[in-house]
Design a protein around this motif. Sequence first.
Motif: not given
Length: 468
Positions: A81-82, A94-98, A127, A152-155
């Motif tokens: 995701d993201d 995909s994902g809201s953080e893109v 992030w 990619a975006v990771r929290d």
Amino acid sequence: MRRLWPRGLRARLLVAFTLVTVLGAAAAAWSSAGSASSSLVESTQRRLTETIAGQITAIAPELTYPPDQEALDRLRGAVGDDALVTYGTAASASGSEVPLLTPELRAAVRSRARLVTQRITAEGRPWLLVGMPVVITAPDGKRTPSGVEVYAVRDLSAVEQQVGDLTRTAGITTALTLPVTALLALLAARGVLRPVRRLRDTARRLAAGDLGARSEPRGADELAELTVTINEMAESVQTSMAAMRQMQADARRFAADVSHELRTPLSTLTAVMEVLSAAADGMEPDARESARLAITETARLVRLVEDLMEVSRFDAGTAQLHLEDVDVPTAVRDCLRARGWLGRVELDAPAAAVLRLDRRRLDVIVANLVGNALRHGAPPVRVRVRVSEEDLSVVVTDHGPGLPREVLPHVFDRFYKADAARTRTPGSGLGLAIARENAQLHGGELTAGNDEGGGARFVLRLPREEAR
């Protein structure tokens, strides 16, 4: 800051020790927390980037080039995701953080052709942004960019929570060191101040006159050296004082012995001077002048010997009072009359004021004060007698130049002369000293100063209760 800083040595030691220890503990704790936090963030970032790189490397050989939309979707699905996968104008996301992916990251991936990371804070949360190009490896090992870019975006909120826990742990650790530090400071201060207190007690005993006081040095530190130095100083002072007391005792004994031995020859000489005085009028002028000079000097010598004997009695502690009820105004008037001073001195006294004292010693005090005013002051010389509920006072004033400031502390010193070049006077130089000793023997006091209107002012105060 000076007002807030403690003044006591114990308090200063406690504060200094506690501050240094707490600051050291805090610095160590925060440094450790900072190092652990950095290591935690770096390890998490490395783990995430290695995971993403591994996912891309695993599926990249299965893709066809140029990739179609399905291939891009498969690659994006492998990343998770993201994520965003691009190839030219085609993209799979995909994902809201893109939208958090920055233009700077995408530009760095295109220009460097290698994995790039970036940490940002958005919406109050940390992030990690990861960008990586897909590279095609030829059979000969040559690597060329395929044009496919994966982002990619990771929290990092979980990592930030762990960092916060480390920081709180460091704060708690620092707070827990405070009571332990205070206890250690108390123990350290006690160990340091114990020899200081012993030195203080020794110094107090020395100041109180106990010249045999000593402190036992312990250890080999600076305080032990100071203790040895103070002991040596006390020993030197004790030796000097013993020598001084012996010299004073010898001087007093010598004065008493000489005065006693001179009494008999002086008595004979006085009798001769009386005969010479009676015959002086029939002598030649030169012989008459010499006879009168001899008579004057003999009288002065007799007075000096008598004063020396009186002083020796005070020094030996053998001077005693012969108390009786005395009408002080009458005694003062008789003192002035006996010396022919009634016409030269203004007497202001009540009709009667009876006090129990030694009449002879009162006469000595008044005679010395008035004689001093007549010799060194200027008329009019006044004697005022006043009585209150607590004491009786005799005030002697004159209208001369008064007592210079540098002379006042030495007025009652024995043989003191304000002017060393002053001509010889009939006095012995002991009169005021004897007067003060007599006043103190009555439990009173004799003070010297200057009158507001000019001239010297001597005040004798005697307590109204029976002198002891």
